[in-house]
Motif scaffolding. Structure first.
Motif, mmCIF file in Angstrom:
data_model
loop_
_atom_site.group_PDB
_atom_site.id
_atom_site.type_symbol
_atom_site.label_atom_id
_atom_site.label_comp_id
_atom_site.label_asym_id
_atom_site.label_seq_id
_atom_site.Cartn_x
_atom_site.Cartn_y
_atom_site.Cartn_z
ATOM 1 N N ALA A 30 -6.871 27.217 15.722
ATOM 2 C CA ALA A 30 -7.895 26.836 16.695
ATOM 3 C C ALA A 30 -8.838 27.987 16.993
ATOM 4 O O ALA A 30 -8.490 29.152 16.887
ATOM 5 N N ASP A 31 -10.035 27.617 17.364
ATOM 6 C CA ASP A 31 -10.986 28.580 17.908
ATOM 7 C C ASP A 31 -11.474 28.003 19.229
ATOM 8 O O ASP A 31 -10.889 27.077 19.763
ATOM 9 N N ASN A 32 -12.569 28.522 19.759
ATOM 10 C CA ASN A 32 -13.021 28.056 21.064
ATOM 11 C C ASN A 32 -13.485 26.608 21.058
ATOM 12 O O ASN A 32 -13.646 26.007 22.103
ATOM 13 N N MET A 33 -13.668 26.000 19.885
ATOM 14 C CA MET A 33 -14.063 24.600 19.819
ATOM 15 C C MET A 33 -12.932 23.680 20.293
ATOM 16 O O MET A 33 -13.168 22.518 20.594
ATOM 17 N N ALA A 34 -11.705 24.171 20.358
ATOM 18 C CA ALA A 34 -10.582 23.354 20.810
ATOM 19 C C ALA A 34 -10.515 23.277 22.331
ATOM 20 O O ALA A 34 -9.761 22.482 22.872
ATOM 21 N N ALA A 35 -11.297 24.093 23.024
ATOM 22 C CA ALA A 35 -11.277 24.066 24.484
ATOM 23 C C ALA A 35 -11.814 22.735 24.978
ATOM 24 O O ALA A 35 -12.672 22.126 24.356
ATOM 25 N N GLY A 36 -11.299 22.272 26.088
ATOM 26 C CA GLY A 36 -11.790 21.035 26.673
ATOM 27 C C GLY A 36 -10.741 20.396 27.555
ATOM 28 O O GLY A 36 -9.731 20.998 27.878
ATOM 29 N N MET A 37 -10.993 19.158 27.936
ATOM 30 C CA MET A 37 -10.094 18.416 28.805
ATOM 31 C C MET A 37 -9.193 17.518 27.967
ATOM 32 O O MET A 37 -9.654 16.858 27.038
ATOM 33 N N TYR A 38 -7.918 17.485 28.311
ATOM 34 C CA TYR A 38 -6.931 16.675 27.604
ATOM 35 C C TYR A 38 -6.098 15.917 28.633
ATOM 36 O O TYR A 38 -5.906 16.382 29.746
ATOM 37 N N ARG A 39 -5.592 14.750 28.250
ATOM 38 C CA ARG A 39 -4.657 14.017 29.084
ATOM 39 C C ARG A 39 -3.700 13.256 28.187
ATOM 40 O O ARG A 39 -3.945 13.064 26.999
ATOM 41 N N CYS A 40 -2.621 12.815 28.763
ATOM 42 C CA CYS A 40 -1.582 12.158 27.988
ATOM 43 C C CYS A 40 -1.219 10.851 28.660
ATOM 44 O O CYS A 40 -1.164 10.770 29.883
ATOM 45 N N GLY A 41 -1.007 9.820 27.858
ATOM 46 C CA GLY A 41 -0.554 8.548 28.392
ATOM 47 C C GLY A 41 0.707 8.111 27.681
ATOM 48 O O GLY A 41 0.763 8.111 26.457
ATOM 49 N N VAL A 42 1.740 7.738 28.450
ATOM 50 C CA VAL A 42 2.989 7.246 27.880
ATOM 51 C C VAL A 42 3.316 5.972 28.633
ATOM 52 O O VAL A 42 3.570 6.001 29.837
ATOM 53 N N GLY A 43 3.303 4.837 27.949
ATOM 54 C CA GLY A 43 3.528 3.557 28.610
ATOM 55 C C GLY A 43 2.472 3.323 29.667
ATOM 56 O O GLY A 43 1.282 3.405 29.405
ATOM 57 N N GLN A 44 2.900 3.068 30.898
ATOM 58 C CA GLN A 44 1.969 2.815 31.999
ATOM 59 C C GLN A 44 1.464 4.122 32.637
ATOM 60 O O GLN A 44 0.549 4.100 33.433
ATOM 61 N N GLU A 51 -7.337 21.109 31.595
ATOM 62 C CA GLU A 51 -8.264 21.901 30.794
ATOM 63 C C GLU A 51 -7.500 22.846 29.881
ATOM 64 O O GLU A 51 -6.606 23.566 30.330
ATOM 65 N N LEU A 52 -7.825 22.801 28.614
ATOM 66 C CA LEU A 52 -7.279 23.749 27.653
ATOM 67 C C LEU A 52 -8.311 24.847 27.459
ATOM 68 O O LEU A 52 -9.439 24.584 27.053
ATOM 69 N N ARG A 53 -7.948 26.066 27.818
ATOM 70 C CA ARG A 53 -8.835 27.215 27.617
ATOM 71 C C ARG A 53 -8.266 28.034 26.474
ATOM 72 O O ARG A 53 -7.061 28.254 26.406
ATOM 73 N N VAL A 54 -9.134 28.468 25.591
ATOM 74 C CA VAL A 54 -8.700 29.218 24.416
ATOM 75 C C VAL A 54 -9.072 30.677 24.623
ATOM 76 O O VAL A 54 -10.209 30.996 24.958
ATOM 77 N N GLU A 55 -8.091 31.557 24.445
ATOM 78 C CA GLU A 55 -8.361 32.985 24.553
ATOM 79 C C GLU A 55 -7.639 33.717 23.445
ATOM 80 O O GLU A 55 -6.637 33.249 22.922
ATOM 81 N N CYS A 56 -8.186 34.849 23.087
ATOM 82 C CA CYS A 56 -7.525 35.765 22.173
ATOM 83 C C CYS A 56 -7.369 37.062 22.963
ATOM 84 O O CYS A 56 -8.340 37.787 23.182
ATOM 85 N N LYS A 57 -6.154 37.310 23.433
ATOM 86 C CA LYS A 57 -5.905 38.458 24.295
ATOM 87 C C LYS A 57 -5.913 39.756 23.491
ATOM 88 O O LYS A 57 -5.455 39.780 22.351
ATOM 89 N N PRO A 58 -6.428 40.830 24.099
ATOM 90 C CA PRO A 58 -6.355 42.116 23.405
ATOM 91 C C PRO A 58 -4.916 42.573 23.280
ATOM 92 O O PRO A 58 -4.157 42.512 24.245
ATOM 93 N N GLU A 59 -4.535 42.982 22.080
ATOM 94 C CA GLU A 59 -3.166 43.453 21.869
ATOM 95 C C GLU A 59 -3.060 44.964 22.022
ATOM 96 O O GLU A 59 -2.000 45.490 22.339
#
Length: 146
Positions: A30-44, A51-59
Motif C-alpha cells: 500500500a501507499d497513501n492511495m489506500a488511505a480513506g474511510m472503511y466500514r464492515c458489515g456482518v449480517g445485520q 479512517e485508515l491513515r497510511v504512514e511510513c514511520k522513520p526507523e
C-alpha cells in the motif's frame, strides 16, 4: 468493508475472515492511495466508518553538526513528512528547543527522504538530543553528537 467488500479507496487488498465475524484488513504494497474511510458489515450489523491513515514511520535518524555549525537532521523513507520536536542538551545539562527550516525532501509523493537544517548555529562540544518525529504517530529518538 461491507459483507467482506471494501467501501472506500480500493487498492491491493486481501480480506481475511476471522472467528466470530471479525475481519482483518491486510493491505499489501500500500501507499497513501489506500488511505480513506472503511466500514464492515456482518449480517445485520454495520460498523461505523473508520479512517485508515497510511504512514511510513522513520526507523532511524542521522543528526550532525555541519561545518557551518548548523544542526542537520536526515530521515529516509518517511510519509507524511514528519513534524519535529527537537531538544538539545549541552554538557552543563541545559536544554534548548531548536527550530528548523522547512525540510528539503526528495522522492515520491508518498515516500520521502528529508533533511532539516537548524535556523541558528551551535557551538562545538558534546551535545545530547531528544527528537520526537510525528507523522500520524510519534517516534522518539535520543542520541549524542559532537
Amino acid at each position: 468493508m461491507e459483507n467482506g467488500t471494501q467501501i472506500g479507496p480500493w487498492h491491493r487488498l486481501i480480506i481475511k475472515e476471522e472467528i466470530n465475524g471479525w475481519f482483518s484488513l491486510i493491505i499489501s504494497g500500500a501507499d497513501n492511495m489506500a488511505a480513506g474511510m472503511y466500514r464492515c458489515g456482518v449480517g445485520q450489523y454495520q460498523s461505523e466508518g473508520t479512517e485508515l491513515r497510511v504512514e511510513c514511520k522513520p526507523e532511524k535518524v542521522e543528526v550532525r553538526l555541519t561545518p557551518e555549525k548548523f544542526i542537520e537532521i536526515k530521515m529516509n523513507t518517511v510519509f507524511p513528512v514528519p513534524k519535529l520536536n527537537f531538544t538539545l542538551t549541552d554538557e552543563s545539562m541545559n536544554g534548548t528547543a531548536v527550530t528548523f527550516q522547512y525540510p528539503k525532501c526528495r522522492g515520491h509523493s508518498w515516500i520521502q527522504d528529508c533533511v532539516w537544517t537548524s535556523t541558528t548555529v551551535f557551538p562545538d562540544g558534546l551535545h545530547s538530543y531528544t527528537l520526537i518525529a510525528t507523522t500520524f504517530t510519534k517516534t522518539l529518538f535520543t542520541g549524542i553528537f559532537n
